[in-house]
Design a protein around this motif. Structure first.
Motif, PDB file in Angstrom:
ATOM      1  N   GLY A   1      -3.631  10.423  -6.298  1.00 27.05           N
ATOM      2  CA  GLY A   1      -4.798  10.765  -5.502  1.00 27.05           C
ATOM      3  C   GLY A   1      -5.106   9.777  -4.392  1.00 27.05           C
ATOM      4  O   GLY A   1      -4.412   8.766  -4.216  1.00 27.05           O
ATOM      5  N   PRO A   2      -6.180  10.049  -3.637  1.00 28.41           N
ATOM      6  CA  PRO A   2      -6.522   9.216  -2.468  1.00 28.41           C
ATOM      7  C   PRO A   2      -6.761   7.752  -2.799  1.00 28.41           C
ATOM      8  O   PRO A   2      -6.574   6.891  -1.947  1.00 28.41           O
ATOM      9  CB  PRO A   2      -7.805   9.881  -1.937  1.00 28.41           C
ATOM     10  CG  PRO A   2      -7.746  11.288  -2.438  1.00 28.41           C
ATOM     11  CD  PRO A   2      -7.070  11.222  -3.770  1.00 28.41           C
ATOM     12  N   SER A   3      -7.167   7.461  -4.023  1.00 28.99           N
ATOM     13  CA  SER A   3      -7.402   6.067  -4.396  1.00 28.99           C
ATOM     14  C   SER A   3      -6.116   5.344  -4.770  1.00 28.99           C
ATOM     15  O   SER A   3      -6.151   4.150  -5.075  1.00 28.99           O
ATOM     16  CB  SER A   3      -8.384   6.000  -5.572  1.00 28.99           C
ATOM     17  OG  SER A   3      -7.816   6.610  -6.730  1.00 28.99           O
ATOM     18  N   LYS A   4      -4.997   6.056  -4.754  1.00 30.44           N
ATOM     19  CA  LYS A   4      -3.717   5.464  -5.161  1.00 30.44           C
ATOM     20  C   LYS A   4      -2.660   5.615  -4.067  1.00 30.44           C
ATOM     21  O   LYS A   4      -1.508   5.915  -4.329  1.00 30.44           O
ATOM     22  CB  LYS A   4      -3.226   6.102  -6.457  1.00 30.44           C
ATOM     23  CG  LYS A   4      -4.166   5.898  -7.639  1.00 30.44           C
ATOM     24  CD  LYS A   4      -3.627   6.555  -8.899  1.00 30.44           C
ATOM     25  CE  LYS A   4      -4.565   6.320 -10.082  1.00 30.44           C
ATOM     26  NZ  LYS A   4      -4.069   6.969 -11.314  1.00 30.44           N
TER      27      LYS A   4
ATOM     28  N   ALA B   1       3.928  -6.982  -7.150  1.00 33.12           N
ATOM     29  CA  ALA B   1       2.704  -6.337  -7.607  1.00 33.12           C
ATOM     30  C   ALA B   1       2.345  -5.180  -6.706  1.00 33.12           C
ATOM     31  O   ALA B   1       1.208  -4.982  -6.337  1.00 33.12           O
ATOM     32  CB  ALA B   1       1.560  -7.345  -7.664  1.00 33.12           C
ATOM     33  N   ALA B   2       3.341  -4.376  -6.319  1.00 33.92           N
ATOM     34  CA  ALA B   2       3.098  -3.289  -5.387  1.00 33.92           C
ATOM     35  C   ALA B   2       2.253  -2.197  -5.996  1.00 33.92           C
ATOM     36  O   ALA B   2       1.504  -1.525  -5.319  1.00 33.92           O
ATOM     37  CB  ALA B   2       4.422  -2.697  -4.902  1.00 33.92           C
ATOM     38  N   SER B   3       2.364  -1.986  -7.277  1.00 40.94           N
ATOM     39  CA  SER B   3       1.638  -0.919  -7.948  1.00 40.94           C
ATOM     40  C   SER B   3       0.557  -1.495  -8.829  1.00 40.94           C
ATOM     41  O   SER B   3       0.564  -2.670  -9.162  1.00 40.94           O
ATOM     42  CB  SER B   3       2.591  -0.107  -8.838  1.00 40.94           C
ATOM     43  OG  SER B   3       3.501   0.600  -8.061  1.00 40.94           O
TER      44      SER B   3
ATOM     45  N   ASP C   1      -7.002  -0.031   7.629  1.00 41.80           N
ATOM     46  CA  ASP C   1      -7.465   0.857   6.582  1.00 41.80           C
ATOM     47  C   ASP C   1      -6.664   0.713   5.297  1.00 41.80           C
ATOM     48  O   ASP C   1      -6.653   1.598   4.463  1.00 41.80           O
ATOM     49  CB  ASP C   1      -7.410   2.327   7.053  1.00 41.80           C
ATOM     50  CG  ASP C   1      -6.105   2.659   7.753  1.00 41.80           C
ATOM     51  OD1 ASP C   1      -5.143   1.877   7.593  1.00 41.80           O
ATOM     52  OD2 ASP C   1      -6.067   3.681   8.448  1.00 41.80           O
ATOM     53  N   VAL C   2      -5.959  -0.390   5.133  1.00 44.45           N
ATOM     54  CA  VAL C   2      -5.223  -0.664   3.903  1.00 44.45           C
ATOM     55  C   VAL C   2      -5.544  -2.102   3.501  1.00 44.45           C
ATOM     56  O   VAL C   2      -5.656  -2.966   4.355  1.00 44.45           O
ATOM     57  CB  VAL C   2      -3.705  -0.493   4.124  1.00 44.45           C
ATOM     58  CG1 VAL C   2      -2.916  -1.023   2.945  1.00 44.45           C
ATOM     59  CG2 VAL C   2      -3.385   0.966   4.361  1.00 44.45           C
TER      60      VAL C   2
ATOM     61  N   LEU D   1      -1.078   8.705   7.058  1.00 45.53           N
ATOM     62  CA  LEU D   1       0.147   9.381   6.627  1.00 45.53           C
ATOM     63  C   LEU D   1       0.036   9.812   5.167  1.00 45.53           C
ATOM     64  O   LEU D   1       0.386  10.943   4.824  1.00 45.53           O
ATOM     65  CB  LEU D   1       1.343   8.447   6.806  1.00 45.53           C
ATOM     66  CG  LEU D   1       2.682   9.001   6.305  1.00 45.53           C
ATOM     67  CD1 LEU D   1       3.098  10.219   7.113  1.00 45.53           C
ATOM     68  CD2 LEU D   1       3.774   7.931   6.354  1.00 45.53           C
ATOM     69  N   ALA D   2      -0.433   8.918   4.298  1.00 48.46           N
ATOM     70  CA  ALA D   2      -0.549   9.261   2.882  1.00 48.46           C
ATOM     71  C   ALA D   2      -1.488  10.440   2.678  1.00 48.46           C
ATOM     72  O   ALA D   2      -1.189  11.371   1.917  1.00 48.46           O
ATOM     73  CB  ALA D   2      -1.030   8.046   2.090  1.00 48.46           C
TER      74      ALA D   2
END
Length: 696
Positions: free
Chosen positions: A365-368, A485-487, A476-477, A344-345
């Motif tokens: 970006g894809p890494s975030k 600490a979500a971010s 995949d996550v 989805l992201a």
């Protein structure tokens, strides 16, 4: 919580937007209706009319009049909140009038009706003032749960009580005072329609500068220096805080040094930073989920959440997110759409790049990908996993001829479609929610998987030594992170415009790790079901959702260090009988955040003696606790100080078998002993203790 503190300024913004016809006002549809707040009584929530709002507008379109303090308090409906702060601070009227009230008034005069952000929380007219008062209120509530200085003797704690309260208030009051310098570009005029000149905040507030009206623009993102923002409170403090207040703080040099370190950003481990950070996150989260969505009139940035939701809804309409089949992006069940998180992201990011390539750089970006998850979570658009408090769920999808396990996001259909008749069909299969992956990996590798117990074909595959022919995708996550600490850790101790409202800096983790005797305890149990906790034939009641939410919050707080234990003033202590939850302290803390039933509807201020009683009853009804003599639910303890001398008393609900909740279980606190160990209490003493505890 605290969302209604912004409602007054929001209503003024709405009326002013009509009067000025600001084209950018009201860009975003409200995802949530503004909710009430314990900080405001119904009488103090009176609406600002359009006629009143006209008094804010200057002659030039988009300009505002410079207001005095009385007008600012009236426009933003802050009077009730300020009264509550004064009451809950427990300061004398003389101290409040001499030192605290002038500082708050000077701050409001300094920030006027500036927004707190361009496209994040409190982005509306008067947002910075509303956010700051919310943070001060929440910080005072949190401060009342601390014995400061930590680990100090009782005499020192009592002597320095007001000094620490001053420090908490001033740290909270000035935590965002650098925003007018780093994030905004303000122009002043000394007379109506007069020539414009830049406002230099370091030279004083707008009234002191002789201005009668002002215009607000936002600094380009490349020019915003958040590192400078966190150091500016120290520079601006002498213009806000009265000299009498600084002189009072100077009587306790250690407290003043801690405040100075918080203002300068030099000590990210300070208890003041810890308290203000928690208050800041609480205010931001409340505003994002329940507050007004209007932006300041001169804002040009489109909120990230709006761009994400527009792209997502567009792809659902156009078939860009296939549903309910093998290889789909999502599956629909029980009023929600479950989407593979990473897919989805990536799909939403690609859609934004395709339709709006000029602004695609503003999407992480894809890494975030976790930044996108945080955004959906902060605005309350997805349903959080109750086991982890995070956006990601671990789910097995079983369809016709296929079975896959994914890390997924759960969106209520009402947040994706305007009408129920637009909802997609329900998935003709089974969706099985799993426990957190890291917890499952700790299980015995020889134990059968949950899916194996209900899928005979898998057992046949194992017995024959063959692998299942069914396709299976790996998660995949990454495993879930702590609730706070979500971010990725922000560079600053407080929230920047890009930070998640649930984020915490790595400084808190370092602070917890620096205390080896009190290192965080890692939760390992799946909260709704405990191995061996309740048999099918047990007559014990099923725990309520509120009780489960409380224990999940407690479990996570102990794990990440936000809820201290086995130390002076902690709300949790481990005793030989189990895990002692100090009553009513720990239950009030939860109810202040989430309400007595866990739904976020707080009905009283933090000073209300009844706050927390409801959630305590729910926990007791779950029968996880140790029942004492005479069927008592509350156990009484003596607190021992140096030399084993009794220095205090506490009452607690004791949770038995704490290993179901935390692992490893800390050693019992030797300074907490039952009254029976100190001799039987006379009836008069027992009654006095009960009165003491009822007073909080």
């Amino acid at each position: 919580m605290l969302a209604a503190l912004a409602v007054g300024c929001f209503l003024a913004a709405a009326g002013l937007g009509v009067w000025l016809l600001w084209p950018t006002m009201g860009k975003m549809t409200a995802y949530r209706a503004a909710a009430g707040s314990p900080c405001l009584t119904p009488a103090s929530r009176s609406a600002i009319t359009v006629g009143d709002a006209r008094q804010l507008a200057a002659n030039r379109q988009g300009w505002l009049k410079v207001l005095d303090v009385a007008a600012l308090i009236q426009v933003c409906n802050l009077a009730g909140a300020l009264q509550q702060i004064q009451r809950d601070s427990k300061l004398s009227n003389a101290a409040w009038e001499r030192d605290i009230a002038p500082a708050i008034q000077q701050y409001l005069q300094f920030v006027q009706l500036l927004p707190a952000s361009e496209a994040h929380h409190h982005a509306h007219l008067g947002g910075l003032a509303a956010h700051t008062i919310e943070v001060v209120y929440a910080a005072v509530c949190l401060r009342n749960g601390y014995l400061l200085p930590r680990g100090g003797p009782a005499e020192q704690i009592d002597t320095q009580r007001d000094h620490w309260t001053y420090a908490v208030i001033f740290a909270a009051l000035l935590h965002d005072i650098g925003k007018p310098i780093t994030d905004l570009r303000v122009r002043l005029a000394d007379r109506p329609d007069g020539p414009a000149r830049p406002w230099l905040p370091l030279s004083g507030d707008m009234l002191t500068a002789g201005a009668v009206e002002y215009e607000v623009r936002f600094a380009p993102a490349a020019e915003r220096n958040y590192g400078a923002h966190r150091r500016l409170p120290q520079v601006l403090a002498p213009r806000i805080v009265p000299a009498t207040a600084l002189a009072f703080l100077a009587r306790e040099p250690a407290v003043l040094r801690e405040l100075d370190a918080a203002w300068s950003g030099d000590d990210a481990t300070s208890v003041l930073i810890e308290i203000v950070r928690g208050a800041d996150q609480r205010s931001a989260a409340s505003n994002l989920q329940q507050g007004p969505r209007n932006q300041f009139g001169s804002a040009t940035a489109v909120p990230l959440v709006e761009r994400l939701m527009e792209a997502m809804r567009r792809m659902l309409r156009q078939g860009g997110l296939p549903l309910n089949r093998d290889g789909a992006a999502g599956w629909v069940a029980e009023g929600a759409a479950w989407f593979v998180a990473k897919r989805l992201a990536d799909a939403v990011r690609e859609e934004i790049a395709r339709t709006d390539p000029d602004h695609a750089d503003g999407v992480p970006g894809p890494s975030k990908n976790d930044r996108l998850f945080d955004t959906w979570q902060d605005y309350g658009l997805l349903e959080r996993n109750p086991d982890t408090g995070q956006a990601v769920w671990y789910v097995e999808i079983r369809g016709n001829g296929y079975a896959h396990e994914f890390a997924m996001l759960k969106f209520p259909l009402a947040n994706l479609f305007d009408r129920p008749e637009d909802y997609p069909p329900v998935f003709d299969g089974v969706i099985v929610v799993k426990g957190p992956r890291d917890a499952r990996e700790k299980c015995n590798s020889d134990a059968p998987k949950a899916a194996d117990l209900t899928d005979p074909s898998r057992n046949r595959d194992k017995q024959s030594g063959q692998r299942s022919s069914r396709p299976r995708k790996e998660l995949d996550v990454p495993p879930p992170k702590p609730a706070h600490a979500a971010s990725p850790p922000p560079e600053d101790d407080y929230l920047s415009e890009d930070d998640s409202a649930a984020a915490v800096s790595d400084a808190a983790a370092r602070a917890s790790a620096s205390r080896p005797a009190l290192r965080p305890v890692t939760p390992y149990a799946h909260v709704p079901a405990f191995p061996g906790a309740r048999s099918k034939t047990s007559d014990a009641p099923e725990p309520s959702d509120a009780a489960l939410q409380f224990m999940a919050w407690l479990q996570q707080g102990i794990a990440d260090g936000s809820i201290p234990y086995n130390e002076a003033g902690a709300p949790v202590h481990f005793v030989p009988e189990g895990m002692a939850l100090v009553s009513p302290r720990i239950f009030r803390d939860f109810a202040t955040l989430y309400g007595d039933d866990g739904n976020g509807a707080v009905q009283a201020s933090c000073a209300n003696d009844k706050l927390g009683a409801g959630i305590q009853r729910q926990v007791i009804k779950a029968r996880w606790h140790v029942v004492g003599a005479g069927n008592s639910n509350v156990h009484h303890y003596t607190v021992l100080g140096r030399g084993g001398k009794p220095v205090g008393k506490l009452a607690a609900v004791v949770i038995k078998h704490p290993e179901r909740w935390v692992n490893p279980v800390p050693l019992p606190n030797p300074n907490i002993v039952t009254f029976s160990e100190k001799g039987a209490r006379p009836a008069q003493e027992a009654q006095a203790v009960d009165r003491y505890m009822s007073d909080g």
